[in-house]
Structure formats: C-alpha cells, structure tokens
Scaffold this motif. Structure first.
Motif, PDB file in Angstrom:
ATOM      1  N   VAL A 167       0.790  -0.942   0.005  1.00 44.55           N
ATOM      2  CA  VAL A 167       0.051  -0.014   0.193  1.00 44.55           C
ATOM      3  C   VAL A 167       0.682   0.951  -0.238  1.00 44.55           C
ATOM      4  O   VAL A 167       1.852   1.192   0.631  1.00 44.55           O
ATOM      5  N   ASP A 168       0.875   2.517  -0.396  1.00 40.84           N
ATOM      6  CA  ASP A 168       0.592   3.665  -0.203  1.00 40.84           C
ATOM      7  C   ASP A 168       1.585   4.003   1.004  1.00 40.84           C
ATOM      8  O   ASP A 168       0.682   3.837   1.969  1.00 40.84           O
ATOM      9  N   PRO A 169       2.313   5.100   1.290  1.00 44.29           N
ATOM     10  CA  PRO A 169       2.522   4.576   3.062  1.00 44.29           C
ATOM     11  C   PRO A 169       1.556   5.974   3.412  1.00 44.29           C
ATOM     12  O   PRO A 169       1.446   7.004   2.993  1.00 44.29           O
ATOM     13  N   PRO A 170       1.741   6.011   4.721  1.00 42.54           N
ATOM     14  CA  PRO A 170       0.658   6.696   5.208  1.00 42.54           C
ATOM     15  C   PRO A 170       0.894   8.026   5.494  1.00 42.54           C
ATOM     16  O   PRO A 170       2.207   7.972   5.765  1.00 42.54           O
ATOM     17  N   GLY A 171       0.320   9.020   5.474  1.00 43.61           N
ATOM     18  CA  GLY A 171       1.147  11.008   5.565  1.00 43.61           C
ATOM     19  C   GLY A 171       1.157  10.748   7.646  1.00 43.61           C
ATOM     20  O   GLY A 171       0.313  12.043   8.066  1.00 43.61           O
ATOM     21  N   VAL A 172       1.197   9.468   8.470  1.00 35.78           N
ATOM     22  CA  VAL A 172       0.882   9.757   9.916  1.00 35.78           C
ATOM     23  C   VAL A 172       3.143   9.608  10.206  1.00 35.78           C
ATOM     24  O   VAL A 172       3.787   8.787   9.931  1.00 35.78           O
ATOM     25  N   ILE A 173       3.058   9.517  11.499  1.00 36.07           N
ATOM     26  CA  ILE A 173       4.349   9.749  11.974  1.00 36.07           C
ATOM     27  C   ILE A 173       4.183   8.214  12.686  1.00 36.07           C
ATOM     28  O   ILE A 173       2.979   8.509  13.298  1.00 36.07           O
ATOM     29  N   SER A 174       4.773   7.226  12.124  1.00 35.19           N
ATOM     30  CA  SER A 174       4.607   6.134  12.690  1.00 35.19           C
ATOM     31  C   SER A 174       5.941   5.751  14.306  1.00 35.19           C
ATOM     32  O   SER A 174       6.662   6.748  14.517  1.00 35.19           O
ATOM     33  N   GLN A 175       5.241   4.882  15.013  1.00 40.70           N
ATOM     34  CA  GLN A 175       6.095   4.974  15.825  1.00 40.70           C
ATOM     35  C   GLN A 175       6.375   3.808  16.735  1.00 40.70           C
ATOM     36  O   GLN A 175       6.653   2.324  15.889  1.00 40.70           O
ATOM     37  N   PRO A 176       8.215   3.678  16.643  1.00 38.44           N
ATOM     38  CA  PRO A 176       9.133   2.306  16.835  1.00 38.44           C
ATOM     39  C   PRO A 176       9.024   1.325  17.320  1.00 38.44           C
ATOM     40  O   PRO A 176       7.929   1.316  18.306  1.00 38.44           O
ATOM     41  N   LEU A 177       8.965  -0.466  16.749  1.00 38.41           N
ATOM     42  CA  LEU A 177       8.665  -1.154  17.865  1.00 38.41           C
ATOM     43  C   LEU A 177       9.199  -1.472  19.573  1.00 38.41           C
ATOM     44  O   LEU A 177       7.909  -1.372  20.363  1.00 38.41           O
ATOM     45  N   ASP A 178       9.851  -0.406  19.258  1.00 39.74           N
ATOM     46  CA  ASP A 178      11.057  -0.621  21.372  1.00 39.74           C
ATOM     47  C   ASP A 178      10.096   0.473  21.918  1.00 39.74           C
ATOM     48  O   ASP A 178       9.669  -0.343  22.906  1.00 39.74           O
ATOM     49  N   MET A 179       9.441   1.683  21.820  1.00 39.89           N
ATOM     50  CA  MET A 179       8.356   2.290  22.187  1.00 39.89           C
ATOM     51  C   MET A 179       7.241   1.380  22.819  1.00 39.89           C
ATOM     52  O   MET A 179       6.818   2.401  23.840  1.00 39.89           O
ATOM     53  N   LEU A 180       6.386   0.856  21.656  1.00 40.53           N
ATOM     54  CA  LEU A 180       5.353   0.158  22.031  1.00 40.53           C
ATOM     55  C   LEU A 180       5.920  -0.655  23.442  1.00 40.53           C
ATOM     56  O   LEU A 180       5.265  -0.978  24.381  1.00 40.53           O
ATOM     57  N   LEU A 181       7.088  -1.344  23.447  1.00 39.72           N
ATOM     58  CA  LEU A 181       7.678  -2.453  23.509  1.00 39.72           C
ATOM     59  C   LEU A 181       7.388  -1.937  25.319  1.00 39.72           C
ATOM     60  O   LEU A 181       7.037  -2.737  25.825  1.00 39.72           O
ATOM     61  N   GLU A 182       7.444  -0.933  25.284  1.00 40.05           N
ATOM     62  CA  GLU A 182       8.427  -0.278  26.913  1.00 40.05           C
ATOM     63  C   GLU A 182       6.411  -0.611  27.619  1.00 40.05           C
ATOM     64  O   GLU A 182       6.692  -0.650  29.345  1.00 40.05           O
ATOM     65  N   HIS A 183       5.664  -0.400  26.873  1.00 39.97           N
ATOM     66  CA  HIS A 183       3.930   0.043  27.481  1.00 39.97           C
ATOM     67  C   HIS A 183       3.994  -1.882  27.775  1.00 39.97           C
ATOM     68  O   HIS A 183       3.232  -1.864  28.429  1.00 39.97           O
ATOM     69  N   ILE A 184       4.335  -2.775  27.432  1.00 35.81           N
ATOM     70  CA  ILE A 184       4.142  -3.926  27.147  1.00 35.81           C
ATOM     71  C   ILE A 184       5.128  -4.345  28.335  1.00 35.81           C
ATOM     72  O   ILE A 184       5.690  -4.280  28.958  1.00 35.81           O
ATOM     73  N   HIS A 185       3.898  -5.220  29.225  1.00 36.91           N
ATOM     74  CA  HIS A 185       4.730  -6.556  30.547  1.00 36.91           C
ATOM     75  C   HIS A 185       5.228  -7.115  30.197  1.00 36.91           C
ATOM     76  O   HIS A 185       5.552  -7.934  29.074  1.00 36.91           O
ATOM     77  N   PRO A 186       6.546  -6.737  31.238  1.00 35.82           N
ATOM     78  CA  PRO A 186       8.075  -7.486  30.474  1.00 35.82           C
ATOM     79  C   PRO A 186       7.847  -9.051  30.614  1.00 35.82           C
ATOM     80  O   PRO A 186       8.358  -9.329  29.309  1.00 35.82           O
ATOM     81  N   GLU A 187       7.194  -9.785  31.086  1.00 35.17           N
ATOM     82  CA  GLU A 187       6.750 -11.493  30.613  1.00 35.17           C
ATOM     83  C   GLU A 187       6.092 -11.690  29.184  1.00 35.17           C
ATOM     84  O   GLU A 187       5.952 -12.748  28.227  1.00 35.17           O
ATOM     85  N   ASP A 188       5.173 -10.674  28.509  1.00 31.65           N
ATOM     86  CA  ASP A 188       4.853 -10.506  27.762  1.00 31.65           C
ATOM     87  C   ASP A 188       5.584 -10.372  26.096  1.00 31.65           C
ATOM     88  O   ASP A 188       5.171 -10.580  25.373  1.00 31.65           O
ATOM     89  N   ARG A 189       6.798  -9.239  26.614  1.00 35.16           N
ATOM     90  CA  ARG A 189       7.405  -8.427  25.498  1.00 35.16           C
ATOM     91  C   ARG A 189       7.957  -9.571  24.313  1.00 35.16           C
ATOM     92  O   ARG A 189       7.810  -9.252  22.601  1.00 35.16           O
ATOM     93  N   ILE A 190       8.468 -10.564  24.619  1.00 38.36           N
ATOM     94  CA  ILE A 190       9.482 -11.733  23.925  1.00 38.36           C
ATOM     95  C   ILE A 190       8.375 -12.118  22.635  1.00 38.36           C
ATOM     96  O   ILE A 190       8.213 -12.404  22.081  1.00 38.36           O
ATOM     97  N   ALA A 191       7.019 -12.524  23.082  1.00 36.79           N
ATOM     98  CA  ALA A 191       6.126 -13.223  23.049  1.00 36.79           C
ATOM     99  C   ALA A 191       5.510 -12.261  21.582  1.00 36.79           C
ATOM    100  O   ALA A 191       5.614 -12.030  20.564  1.00 36.79           O
ATOM    101  N   VAL A 192       5.200 -10.597  21.437  1.00 32.50           N
ATOM    102  CA  VAL A 192       4.737  -9.862  21.090  1.00 32.50           C
ATOM    103  C   VAL A 192       5.786  -9.202  20.486  1.00 32.50           C
ATOM    104  O   VAL A 192       6.218  -9.430  18.581  1.00 32.50           O
ATOM    105  N   GLN A 193       6.960  -9.824  20.168  1.00 33.88           N
ATOM    106  CA  GLN A 193       7.832  -9.304  19.539  1.00 33.88           C
ATOM    107  C   GLN A 193       8.607 -10.151  18.508  1.00 33.88           C
ATOM    108  O   GLN A 193       8.740  -9.818  16.968  1.00 33.88           O
ATOM    109  N   GLN A 194       8.030 -11.992  19.086  1.00 34.11           N
ATOM    110  CA  GLN A 194       8.074 -12.711  17.990  1.00 34.11           C
ATOM    111  C   GLN A 194       7.554 -12.943  16.930  1.00 34.11           C
ATOM    112  O   GLN A 194       7.509 -12.945  15.996  1.00 34.11           O
TER     113      GLN A 194
END
Length: 805
Positions: A167-194
C-alpha cells in the motif's frame, strides 16, 4: 451559502462601512462590527457569527491575529484576514491562527465573495472531518480500542514479505516497536516481538499500560504487517481493552469451580421456579440426579414445608431479592433433615425476573452439637441441676409471663450453714458428695414445675412460679429446712448441716428478675445475720435496709477522695506497768449529709466489694504515720493494732503494702500489730500463706473477737498468732456471769501455755478490770480508760496518762 452571518472587525469606520455594504449586497448578514480585538472576542461569543472578517493591524494594543487566535480556540469559528500588509512577519502571524482566507486591501466585490465562499466550503468540510473523527473515537472508546502504527524492526523476517499487502505509505508519523514494547508487561514482550517478526498478521492477549504511572490491564492485540510502496514495512494494529471481560471470565471460571466443588447444594431454576441445573453436592445430599428433578419446583419434592405462594412475590417486593433461614428438607429416601437455605432472585438488565438460585446445607450435626452445648451451658456439672445461666433465663421468662397472667413469682435463695467446715475437715470430694445429696433432697421437696438451680459453691436458688399463697411458700421453705437438717451419710462419716433461706415474692415495685434476685439475696443476708438455719422473707423493713446499704455503698466510693474518712485511736493499757502500750486504729466516717456512719454499717458493705482494699491500705498508712508522730512526740514503746479483712489477706500484694508503709515512716516491725477475725483464719490456704509471710516479715498478729467463731481453742497452736483479744461479749457480764468467767479463764490459761499475750476488749468498769487483772490478763481496752481519740488528742491523753512532760 447566502444568508450566513458575518462579524466585521475593522478599526477604520469608512472601510468597515464599505465592507458591510458589499457583504449585504452579496446576500450575507452582517451581525456586527468591532473596532478592536477585545470587542471582537466578546461579540463573537454573544452574536455567534458563522465567519469573522478580521483586520490584522488594529489601532489597539491587541492585534487582530491575537484576537483571531482566541476566537478560533474558544468558538472554533472560521476567520478570514483583511489587511494591507503582505510582509513575511504578518503572513507568519496570520498562518499561526489557521485562517480560512487572506484578502489584501483594497479588495474587489467578486474577490470578497470568492474568498468567503471558499472559506465556508473548507469550514463545512472540516466540520465533517471532525464529526467523522469524533464518531471514530466514540466507536473506539465504546469498544475499549485504540489504533497503533509502528515501524517494524530492522530484524523483520523477510521470508514472510510475500504475505504482506503493498500500500502507499500514510501521511502519519510511525511509532518504533521499541516504544510500544515499553508499555507491555516484561513477561509478554518477547512473545509480541516474535509475533511481529514471524507473522504477517497475529492476535494475542497481553498486559499493557498507558504510562509508567498507570496499572497494567489486559489488552487484546490485533496486528497486520504492510509493505509500503517505498519497500518499508509497517505494523498497523488495533489494541482492545479486554481487562474487564478477562476478569469477568475469570469470575465465571471461579464460579463454575465453586458450583461444582462446594459442599452446599445448589439449585438453579427459571423465573417460574422450574429446575434447570443442580450441582454435584445437591445430588450427594438429596440422592436426586438432575434428570430426575429437571423441570420440577423444589417445593414439589425437596422442601418438607412448602414456601407459600406469597413468599416469592414478597421476596421481589421487599427489595432485598434474597431470603435466608432454616427449613426442613427431604432426601430421595424420605429422610428428613434440617437445612439452612438461601434463596436469591436474579434479574436481567431491564429488571425482569429470570432465575432463582437456592443454596442449602445439611445442619443436622450443627443442631445436635447445639443441643449438647445448650445442655452443658445450662446444667451444673456436679449436681445435674440448672446453673446460674439457666436460673436467670427461667426467672426472666417467669417475670415476663407474670406481667401477662398477673400471677406471682417467688425466689428462694439458699446458702448452706457450716459447709466450709465439712469441706475443710473431710475434703472436697466429700463436700461434693454432700452437695449432690442435698441437690436431690431439694428436688424432692418442691413441686414438679418449680426449678431448682445451683448458682455456685453452696448456694442454691429455687424459682417458684404461679404462687397460690405466702403460706404455701412458707411451708415449702420449712420443708427444705427439715430436708437439710436430716443426717447425711457420706463415705467417711455422717454429718449434719443446716441452711439459711431468703425468700422474695414478685410485687409491682419489683420490675425485673434482677431486682427479685437481689431482694431474695437481701433476705438471705438477714437470715444469716439472725443466726442462720432459718427463713427470712423480704419485706418493707428489709427493703428500707437494702436501700440504705445501696445509698451507703454509693457514697462510700467517694468517701476517700472527699476526705470524709478519718482514723481514731482507742488506747491499749498495760495493767502491770500502768502505761499506754499503744492503740487500736478505728476507721470512722463523717458524711456531710448522712452524719457519722458507724463502722458496723459501712465496713461490711466495703468488705463485699474491693473498696475495703483501698480503705484498708489508707488506714494502714495513717496508722504508721500516727506511730511516727507519737514517737517524735516522746511517747515511746507504743504500737498500733490495725484490723485487716479477708479481702486484704487474699490480695497477693498485701505484704508488700505493709512493708512499704513501715519503711516510709522508718518504723520497727514491732510497732505494728495486725488484727484478723477468727472467721478470716478459716477462709482458705491463701490467707494462711499470707499470715506466714507476715510472720516472716516480723509483723505481730492478733486474733480479734476470739471465741465468737467456729474454731476450737486447740487450733491456736497451729496458727502464727502472737496475741488473742477476748471478745467484749465475754467481758460485759463480768464479774456476775459464771460462764463468762470460766470462758475468760480458759482462754487466758491456754494462751499462757502457748506463750501468747491477751487483750480484753470492752472493759467499762473497775469490777471488770479487777477480775481480769486477777485472772492474769495483761492488756485492757475499753471505755473505762478512754473512747477512741483523734491523732492530736491521743498524744495529749497518752502524755498525761504516762506522765510525760
């Protein structure tokens, strides 16, 4: 587009008027004209125009751009600037206000119309966008969802790029995955990243929080990977807050476990009370399986007594929606058992009744245990009679029934005479046997409906209901007296005892069972006082005496604090040396309203409570202080005799109190003599231990009123006694009563053998003095010499008697 309302903001009146005529000619409505920014803000709020034509440079401190910014922020109105300036500074200031047009003076009519039309078209489109965004936000809020877009990590597994959507890229600012992982519980981060690295689309329930300060909540994450036309990967997903649903599901799982595992039977019915489900415990308790009872009403087979047809509507109308209580139930085999049942009605969101939930448990064992406990709680273990609790309950019920039936209730309060002697001489086991025999005799001597109870020790209470006459009650009491007087065969020997009985009959003046019991106790006290082995009825005279005792007891509590008590001293005379050898301390009470209250009226009342301990300690302190004063005044070799009650001797701190008083006034132990009544020596082993400790301390001990108790003269040799005081009852008839003469001679002879000193009380004339001197009595006390004296008067009297200058 026409007929829209416009507000003009222009400080040049001619320009403002020309502009107003142009707008009216174009079909617009001019709602007002302002010459400065402050008025423009106020008129925009009041007139609510559809558009504002704003001059940038106004001849006021507030520029048009500043007024426009405020109007846009507060009113969200479109603003078109009218200005003669096109410099960068003016354009930058205008751009910051997000205007919908910019007209440069001078302007033409068609140019104004075109600019306004374009401004309204843009404004209407913006409103639609805002409404659309608002609807999207409301939908996301209602679903507890939020939209996320992340830049994919550089380590993305490129083997799955064939599955990605280009698709064509949207005209919004994207958020890095690392910033999202900071909000996720440490025990769930690895599963989301995988998931992000290995899947083109995925969903997972994780724990996430909005900020470092907030709590983690359960969130269901849905995500897809997209490949933009610039070959960059993005992850776009939706996060739905499912924490409440997750907790609700958890509660459902827990409820299911409770339903299946609880030991209580559970029945669920529909709104018509037809069974739709039961739990395993129900089947185990009742023996019924679900297939046998499904569709039935619990009243049809379970309840031994049906819930009435009015019960269920009332359950709903009363607003509690539940009921708890005991009810009889039946098993499949027909066995009846008591059950504690809880019925709860269940309603849907609109308040319609949907179900009933019945929970019940078999309480057969509980009821059996309660009966055993009740029997133990209300019975005296030794005699099998009712105990004090049973007596109070029966008496209270009888007094309540008396108010309804106008019948009378009586209480016979009985106390054995001489029981302690049996207990002390033959032992407690024989004493217990005696109580058991007498309990049976009491039962045999009363009517069938009368209640015999043992309330403690050798005290018994009989509750007599529906009294026909006082004569019949007196006959019953006399029968009880005779029953006790008959010889009693114990294991070791035959004994004889007697009983004192106090009788009280309910009257209008006696309001409750406590008053009736106290009245019988007062009558018993009088029976003991009159010589025991007799019956005494509570009457007006006793009521008056009882009231006086209560009044004295009430005032006595404050007597010490109010300095109403005083200590007076009656001299003790050494006959051989004709000198004062000391004094007996006598407590006196001078009440400001009741006058002088004799000791024989308030001391027995004090001894019935703990007040005697405080009063006795105070008398002891005052006596030691008096000795110190006499010694300092030159009266040598004197001592004070202080009376001590049984309650003081039972106080484990008494020896320490005596020692502290002697030490405080720097006295030798020989300066103090403690007088104990003959009955106190028979009280218990604790008293005997206290006497031994006092003797070890060096304090001298004396028996007061000797000869009036039950002990024999031979008991003197087993007691730690230094002095015997002959009671005044044996002295008053000297020298004319031969019996008193022989008693006094016997006491003096025995005390001489046992090396004990003797004091004779109540000497009032010279004949008594001469006879006691001839018998060998060495110490005299009585009115012949002096009445009791206050501290200062005693010093004067003793100095004069001893001829001290």
């Amino acid at each position: 587009m026409k007929h829209r309302k416009i507000l003009i903001v222009e400080d040049e009146k001619i320009t403002a008027l020309d502009l107003e005529l142009t707008l009216v000619d174009l079909g617009y409505i001019v709602v007002g004209s302002a010459a400065n920014g402050e008025n423009a803000i106020e008129m925009a709020q009041q007139l609510k125009p559809d558009l504002v034509l704003m001059d940038i440079h106004l001849n006021t401190p507030m520029l048009g751009t500043e007024a426009a910014r405020i109007i846009v922020e507060k009113q969200q109105l479109p603003v078109v600037f009218l200005t003669a300036y096109t410099d960068n500074r003016s354009l930058d200031a205008a751009s910051n206000c997000l205007p919908y047009g910019y007209l440069v003076k001078p302007f033409e009519k068609r140019e104004v119309d075109a600019t306004i039309r374009i401004a309204f078209a843009r404004y209407d489109a913006d409103i639609e966008i805002r409404l659309s965004e608002q609807r999207l936000r409301l939908a996301l809020d209602a679903a507890h969802m939020s939209v996320w877009e992340w830049q994919s990590p550089s380590t993305l597994n490129t083997t799955n790029t064939a599955q990605l959507v280009a698709v064509d890229p949207p005209g919004v600012i994207s958020q890095p995955l690392d910033m999202l992982l900071e909000h996720i519980h440490p025990e769930d981060r690895i599963a989301v990243q995988q998931d992000v690295e290995n899947s083109a689309h995925f969903s997972r329930i994780i724990r996430m929080r909005k900020s470092q300060q907030s709590e983690y909540r359960r969130v269901e994450l849905f995500a897809n990977l997209f490949l933009w036309s610039d070959n960059n990967c993005r992850v776009v997903g939706v996060a739905q807050d499912v924490d409440d649903r997750y907790k609700a599901d958890e509660k459902l799982r827990q409820a299911s476990a409770v339903f299946n595992c609880t030991s209580e039977g559970i029945v669920i019915t529909d709104g018509g009370r037809k069974i739709i489900s039961v739990n395993p415990a129900f089947e185990e308790i009742t023996g019924y399986e679900l297939s046998e009872v499904k569709g039935l009403d619990p009243d049809d087979f379970l309840h031994a007594r049906r819930h009435s047809d009015q019960f269920y509507p009332r359950l709903h109308d009363e607003g509690k929606n539940f009921w708890s209580g005991e009810i009889g139930c039946s098993t499949k085999s027909g066995h009846r058992f008591p059950a504690w049942e809880h019925v709860c009605s269940v309603y849907d969101e609109v308040g319609h009744l949907t179900n009933y939930v019945f929970t019940f448990s078999d309480i057969s064992e509980l009821r059996r245990a309660e009966k055993n406990l009740a029997r133990m709680a209300y019975l005296d273990a030794l005699t099998g009679l009712g105990n004090r609790v049973h007596m109070e309950r029966v008496l209270e019920d009888a007094m309540e029934r008396r108010d309804d039936s106008r019948s009378s209730v009586a209480v016979l309060y009985m106390d054995l005479d001489g029981f302690k002697v049996v207990n002390d001489t033959l032992g407690h086991s024989e004493g217990d046997r005696l109580l058991q025999i007498l309990a049976q005799r009491f039962q045999d001597s009363v009517r069938e409906g009368d209640i015999v109870t043992r309330i403690g020790g050798d005290e018994f209470v009989i509750v007599v209901q529906d009294i026909e006459s006082e004569v019949g009650l007196r006959k019953m009491a006399q029968k009880l007296l005779r029953a006790v007087q008959a010889p009693i065969e114990l294991n070791r020997e035959t004994v004889e005892v007697s009983v004192s009985i106090g009788v009280a009959i309910s009257k209008p003046s006696i309001k409750d069972f406590d008053e009736l019991l106290r009245a019988a106790d007062t009558a018993l006290f009088e029976a003991k006082h009159q010589g025991k082995n007799r019956i005494c009825f509570y009457d007006f005279v006793l009521a008056m005496e009882s009231g006086e005792r209560l009044r004295i007891e009430r005032h006595l509590k404050q007597a010490l604090n109010n300095h109403e008590l005083t200590v007076e001293y009656q001299p003790l005379i050494d006959i051989d040396n004709q000198r004062v050898r000391g004094a007996e301390a006598l407590c006196r009470w001078y009440h400001p309203e009741l006058g002088m209250i004799p000791p024989d009226r308030f001391i027995p009342i004090a001894e019935q409570s703990d007040m005697i301990i405080n009063i006795g300690a105070w008398v002891l302190q005052e006596s030691c202080r008096a000795i110190r004063g006499w010694l300092d005044a030159g009266i040598k070799d004197v001592s004070v005799a202080v009376n001590v009650s049984v309650r003081q001797l039972c106080d484990t701190s008494f020896c320490n109190i005596v020692a502290a008083a002697l030490k405080k006034y720097d006295l030798d132990v020989s300066s103090l003599e403690l007088e104990i009544t003959e009955s106190a020596l028979q009280s218990n082993d604790r008293v005997r231990n206290q006497l031994d400790q006092l003797r070890t301390l060096g304090v001298r001990l004396a028996i007061d009123d000797f000869g009036t108790g039950y002990s024999s003269l031979s008991r003197l040799k087993h007691l730690p006694i230094d002095r015997v005081k002959i009671d005044r009852s044996f002295v008053k008839d000297l020298p004319n009563d031969e019996s008193d003469i022989e008693i006094c001679r016997a006491i003096l002879a025995l005390c001489k053998v046992l090396d004990m000193q003797v004091t004779a009380e109540g000497v009032e004339n010279e004949a008594q003095l001469n006879m006691l001197r001839d018998m060998g009595c060495g110490c005299i006390q009585g009115y012949y010499f002096s009445r009791s004296l206050v501290y200062e008067r005693f010093i004067e009297w003793a100095k004069a008697y001893n001829k001290i200058a």
